[in-house]
Design a protein around this motif. Structure first.
Motif, short mmCIF file in Angstrom:
data_model
loop_
_atom_site.label_atom_id
_atom_site.label_comp_id
_atom_site.label_asym_id
_atom_site.label_seq_id
_atom_site.Cartn_x
_atom_site.Cartn_y
_atom_site.Cartn_z
N VAL A 185 0.49 11.83 6.03
CA VAL A 185 -0.42 10.80 5.54
C VAL A 185 0.09 9.47 6.08
N GLU A 186 -0.79 8.76 6.77
CA GLU A 186 -0.47 7.45 7.32
C GLU A 186 -1.29 6.40 6.59
N ILE A 187 -0.63 5.32 6.18
CA ILE A 187 -1.29 4.20 5.52
C ILE A 187 -1.25 3.04 6.51
N ASP A 188 -2.42 2.59 6.96
CA ASP A 188 -2.49 1.62 8.05
C ASP A 188 -3.00 0.26 7.60
N GLY A 189 -2.36 -0.76 8.15
CA GLY A 189 -2.83 -2.13 8.00
C GLY A 189 -3.57 -2.54 9.26
N GLY A 190 -3.84 -3.81 9.38
CA GLY A 190 -4.61 -4.33 10.50
C GLY A 190 -3.90 -4.26 11.84
N ARG A 219 8.91 10.25 2.18
CA ARG A 219 8.37 9.03 2.77
C ARG A 219 9.24 8.53 3.90
N GLN A 220 8.58 7.90 4.86
CA GLN A 220 9.22 7.33 6.04
C GLN A 220 10.18 8.33 6.68
N VAL A 226 -3.03 15.29 10.26
CA VAL A 226 -2.79 13.86 10.04
C VAL A 226 -3.99 13.26 9.33
N LEU A 227 -3.72 12.62 8.20
CA LEU A 227 -4.74 11.87 7.48
C LEU A 227 -4.37 10.40 7.53
N ARG A 228 -5.34 9.54 7.84
CA ARG A 228 -5.11 8.09 7.89
C ARG A 228 -5.98 7.39 6.86
N PHE A 229 -5.37 6.45 6.18
CA PHE A 229 -6.09 5.63 5.21
C PHE A 229 -5.76 4.17 5.48
N TRP A 230 -6.73 3.31 5.25
CA TRP A 230 -6.49 1.86 5.36
C TRP A 230 -5.80 1.39 4.08
N ASN A 231 -5.06 0.31 4.21
CA ASN A 231 -4.40 -0.29 3.05
C ASN A 231 -5.40 -0.51 1.91
N SER A 232 -6.60 -0.98 2.27
CA SER A 232 -7.62 -1.27 1.24
C SER A 232 -8.05 0.00 0.50
N ASP A 233 -8.03 1.16 1.18
CA ASP A 233 -8.37 2.42 0.51
C ASP A 233 -7.33 2.75 -0.55
N VAL A 234 -6.07 2.50 -0.23
CA VAL A 234 -4.98 2.80 -1.17
C VAL A 234 -5.01 1.83 -2.33
N ALA A 235 -5.40 0.58 -2.06
CA ALA A 235 -5.47 -0.42 -3.13
C ALA A 235 -6.50 -0.01 -4.19
N ASP A 236 -7.50 0.78 -3.79
CA ASP A 236 -8.54 1.21 -4.73
C ASP A 236 -8.16 2.48 -5.49
N MET A 237 -6.97 3.06 -5.23
CA MET A 237 -6.54 4.28 -5.94
C MET A 237 -6.34 3.97 -7.42
N GLU A 238 -6.72 4.92 -8.24
CA GLU A 238 -6.50 4.73 -9.68
C GLU A 238 -5.46 5.71 -10.18
N ALA A 255 0.83 -1.21 0.00
CA ALA A 255 0.00 0.00 0.00
C ALA A 255 0.87 1.26 0.00
N GLU A 256 1.97 1.25 0.76
CA GLU A 256 2.86 2.41 0.78
C GLU A 256 3.50 2.62 -0.59
#
Length: 108
Positions: free
Chosen positions: A70-75, A50-51, A96-108, A30-31
């Motif tokens: 921007v934080e990309i979070d897993g489970g 990044r990082q 701070v903005l947080r997104f789940w990994n699944s949200d990033v996977a849906d990016m186009e 996702a990152e």
């Protein structure tokens, strides 16, 4: 003369920098996907790094000009721990903005 406390802070900072460097070389899927879309000012002209160590944390993505994290979070992330972290970062003036990994996977 450097105090023991200063030596400890420097050592901790070096440790965070080393860990951040390692994390840049081994991003999660996702990152890597977010970075593909964010690099070279591709999102609203904002320059992301990044990082990046910020205080006692390593944040996934940082735009210094906008003071945006921007934080990309897993489970593995939990609301209570992330909430305290976000509060600390906000106290330093960051949004701070947080997104789940699944949200990033849906990016186009």
């Amino acid at each position: 003369m450097v105090s023991e406390g200063m030596k400890e802070r420097r050592s901790a900072k070096r440790g965070l920098q080393k860990l951040a460097r390692h994390m840049r070389h081994e991003p999660t899927g996702a990152e890597a996907r977010f970075w593909h879309h964010a690099r070279n000012r591709a999102i609203g002209g904002m320059k992301f790094r990044r990082q990046v160590p910020v205080g006692r944390y390593i944040v996934d993505f940082l735009c210094l000009e906008e003071k945006l994290i921007v934080e990309i979070d897993g489970g593995q992330h939990g609301d209570e721990q992330d909430g305290a972290r976000d509060d600390d970062l906000r106290a330093c003036g960051y949004r701070v903005l947080r997104f789940w990994n699944s949200d990033v996977a849906d990016m186009e």
